[in-house]
Design a protein around this motif. Sequence first.
Motif, mmCIF file in Angstrom:
data_model
loop_
_atom_site.group_PDB
_atom_site.id
_atom_site.type_symbol
_atom_site.label_atom_id
_atom_site.label_comp_id
_atom_site.label_asym_id
_atom_site.label_seq_id
_atom_site.Cartn_x
_atom_site.Cartn_y
_atom_site.Cartn_z
ATOM 1 N N LEU A 196 0.830 -1.208 0.000
ATOM 2 C CA LEU A 196 0.000 0.000 0.000
ATOM 3 C C LEU A 196 0.866 1.260 0.000
ATOM 4 O O LEU A 196 0.542 2.259 -0.660
ATOM 5 N N LYS A 197 1.981 1.221 0.706
ATOM 6 C CA LYS A 197 2.890 2.365 0.754
ATOM 7 C C LYS A 197 3.536 2.605 -0.604
ATOM 8 O O LYS A 197 3.708 3.763 -1.031
ATOM 9 N N ILE A 198 3.868 1.514 -1.301
ATOM 10 C CA ILE A 198 4.440 1.634 -2.646
ATOM 11 C C ILE A 198 3.422 2.256 -3.598
ATOM 12 O O ILE A 198 3.772 3.047 -4.480
ATOM 13 N N LYS A 199 2.161 1.938 -3.396
ATOM 14 C CA LYS A 199 1.088 2.488 -4.227
ATOM 15 C C LYS A 199 0.854 3.970 -3.924
ATOM 16 O O LYS A 199 0.600 4.773 -4.831
ATOM 17 N N PHE A 200 0.977 4.334 -2.656
ATOM 18 C CA PHE A 200 0.683 5.702 -2.250
ATOM 19 C C PHE A 200 1.743 6.694 -2.703
ATOM 20 O O PHE A 200 1.414 7.805 -3.153
ATOM 21 N N ALA A 201 3.017 6.334 -2.580
ATOM 22 C CA ALA A 201 4.111 7.293 -2.800
ATOM 23 C C ALA A 201 4.044 8.004 -4.154
ATOM 24 O O ALA A 201 4.023 9.243 -4.197
ATOM 25 N N PRO A 202 3.997 7.281 -5.289
ATOM 26 C CA PRO A 202 3.940 7.992 -6.574
ATOM 27 C C PRO A 202 2.612 8.728 -6.770
ATOM 28 O O PRO A 202 2.575 9.783 -7.415
ATOM 29 N N MET A 203 1.540 8.175 -6.220
ATOM 30 C CA MET A 203 0.239 8.827 -6.341
ATOM 31 C C MET A 203 0.259 10.188 -5.663
ATOM 32 O O MET A 203 -0.253 11.182 -6.199
ATOM 33 N N TYR A 204 0.889 10.257 -4.525
ATOM 34 C CA TYR A 204 0.996 11.520 -3.813
ATOM 35 C C TYR A 204 1.857 12.504 -4.601
ATOM 36 O O TYR A 204 1.465 13.657 -4.826
ATOM 37 N N THR A 205 3.022 12.063 -5.046
ATOM 38 C CA THR A 205 3.974 12.948 -5.721
ATOM 39 C C THR A 205 3.364 13.558 -6.975
ATOM 40 O O THR A 205 3.406 14.782 -7.186
ATOM 41 N N VAL A 206 2.804 12.710 -7.823
ATOM 42 C CA VAL A 206 2.252 13.173 -9.101
ATOM 43 C C VAL A 206 1.070 14.106 -8.892
ATOM 44 O O VAL A 206 0.981 15.183 -9.488
ATOM 45 N N ASN A 207 0.139 13.711 -8.050
ATOM 46 C CA ASN A 207 -1.081 14.495 -7.883
ATOM 47 C C ASN A 207 -0.868 15.762 -7.075
ATOM 48 O O ASN A 207 -1.552 16.757 -7.296
ATOM 49 N N ARG A 208 0.067 15.738 -6.157
ATOM 50 C CA ARG A 208 0.391 16.959 -5.410
ATOM 51 C C ARG A 208 0.969 17.995 -6.348
ATOM 52 O O ARG A 208 0.616 19.183 -6.294
ATOM 53 N N MET A 209 1.839 17.565 -7.264
ATOM 54 C CA MET A 209 2.409 18.484 -8.254
ATOM 55 C C MET A 209 1.319 18.990 -9.192
ATOM 56 O O MET A 209 1.283 20.170 -9.549
ATOM 57 N N GLY A 210 0.413 18.095 -9.582
ATOM 58 C CA GLY A 210 -0.677 18.498 -10.470
ATOM 59 C C GLY A 210 -1.589 19.526 -9.830
ATOM 60 O O GLY A 210 -2.020 20.479 -10.482
ATOM 61 N N ALA A 211 -1.879 19.344 -8.556
ATOM 62 C CA ALA A 211 -2.746 20.286 -7.853
ATOM 63 C C ALA A 211 -2.094 21.655 -7.759
ATOM 64 O O ALA A 211 -2.742 22.690 -7.918
ATOM 65 N N LYS A 212 -0.780 21.665 -7.536
ATOM 66 C CA LYS A 212 -0.059 22.941 -7.460
ATOM 67 C C LYS A 212 -0.059 23.645 -8.805
ATOM 68 O O LYS A 212 -0.247 24.860 -8.882
ATOM 69 N N SER A 213 0.109 22.874 -9.891
ATOM 70 C CA SER A 213 0.097 23.457 -11.232
ATOM 71 C C SER A 213 -1.254 24.069 -11.547
ATOM 72 O O SER A 213 -1.344 25.162 -12.131
ATOM 73 N N GLU A 214 -2.323 23.376 -11.158
ATOM 74 C CA GLU A 214 -3.671 23.889 -11.402
ATOM 75 C C GLU A 214 -3.900 25.183 -10.637
ATOM 76 O O GLU A 214 -4.504 26.126 -11.165
ATOM 77 N N GLU A 215 -3.409 25.250 -9.421
ATOM 78 C CA GLU A 215 -3.580 26.473 -8.636
ATOM 79 C C GLU A 215 -2.791 27.626 -9.246
ATOM 80 O O GLU A 215 -3.245 28.772 -9.233
ATOM 81 N N ASN A 216 -1.604 27.330 -9.788
ATOM 82 C CA ASN A 216 -0.813 28.386 -10.464
ATOM 83 C C ASN A 216 -1.534 28.901 -11.691
ATOM 84 O O ASN A 216 -1.510 30.096 -11.980
ATOM 85 N N LYS A 217 -2.174 27.986 -12.438
ATOM 86 C CA LYS A 217 -2.935 28.381 -13.630
ATOM 87 C C LYS A 217 -4.068 29.305 -13.237
ATOM 88 O O LYS A 217 -4.319 30.335 -13.873
ATOM 89 N N ASP A 218 -4.792 28.889 -12.199
ATOM 90 C CA ASP A 218 -5.933 29.691 -11.753
ATOM 91 C C ASP A 218 -5.471 31.071 -11.269
ATOM 92 O O ASP A 218 -6.159 32.074 -11.480
ATOM 93 N N ALA A 219 -4.320 31.110 -10.629
ATOM 94 C CA ALA A 219 -3.812 32.383 -10.126
ATOM 95 C C ALA A 219 -3.479 33.339 -11.275
ATOM 96 O O ALA A 219 -3.710 34.543 -11.211
#
Length: 221
Positions: A196-219
């Motif tokens: 489960l930890k192996i599954k979580f790590a890349p999911m967190y990294t990719v989606n956290r970066m994606g969320a930040k990019s979306e917020e920058n776009k909106d800004a």
Amino acid sequence: MKNIKITAAVTLLVLGLTSCKDEKQEQAQKKVDAYVAYVDSVKNVSAENLKADWKAVDAEYDRRSQEAQAALADLKDNSAATEKVNASKTKYEEFKNEMSTVFAPPAPAPSPKQQLRDALFGAGKIGDDMNFNWVNAQNIHSVYQQFVHTVEDNKDKYSREDWDEVKLMYEALDSRKNTVEKEGLTAEDNRKIAGLKIKFAPMYTVNRMGAKSEENKDAKK
């Protein structure tokens, strides 16, 4: 003749006293019956109407209750009346407790952060104290399962702040795991948690970066 007059006077006096006693008992019984009837009538009023006048309703109950208790002393045989008064008292107290719950203001909605914690671990499991003592060797695998599956189901909805909270909770759960490992965590559960930890790590990294990019776009917009 004089004796006849005295006898008549005594008889009238006795009849008068008897009449007063009967009237006193009759009034006492009426007060008991009025008290019982009041309790029954209150229970038939809608909660909405009761809420508007509850203080007056409760004050009137207290008055009638005191009258009924005092009236019991005026009844020659008050066992039946006492039973009725006690039954109505119990009935009203139970009803009052029920109404207290109904009239209580609604609990405030949990904050977005608390809602996220409730989704990750279960309602009320993790509060501001971040106490993970309820996680043990027997349930930690299921706790990780719920956590990772919840993140997977909502990864496209989380904001950058949500991901920061997810990471904080994940690290706290990992810290608890270090303790649980010494308390009888099975090798099988440890292996499943590692998956489960192996599954979580890349999911967190990719989606956290994606969320930040979306917020920058909106800004920029």
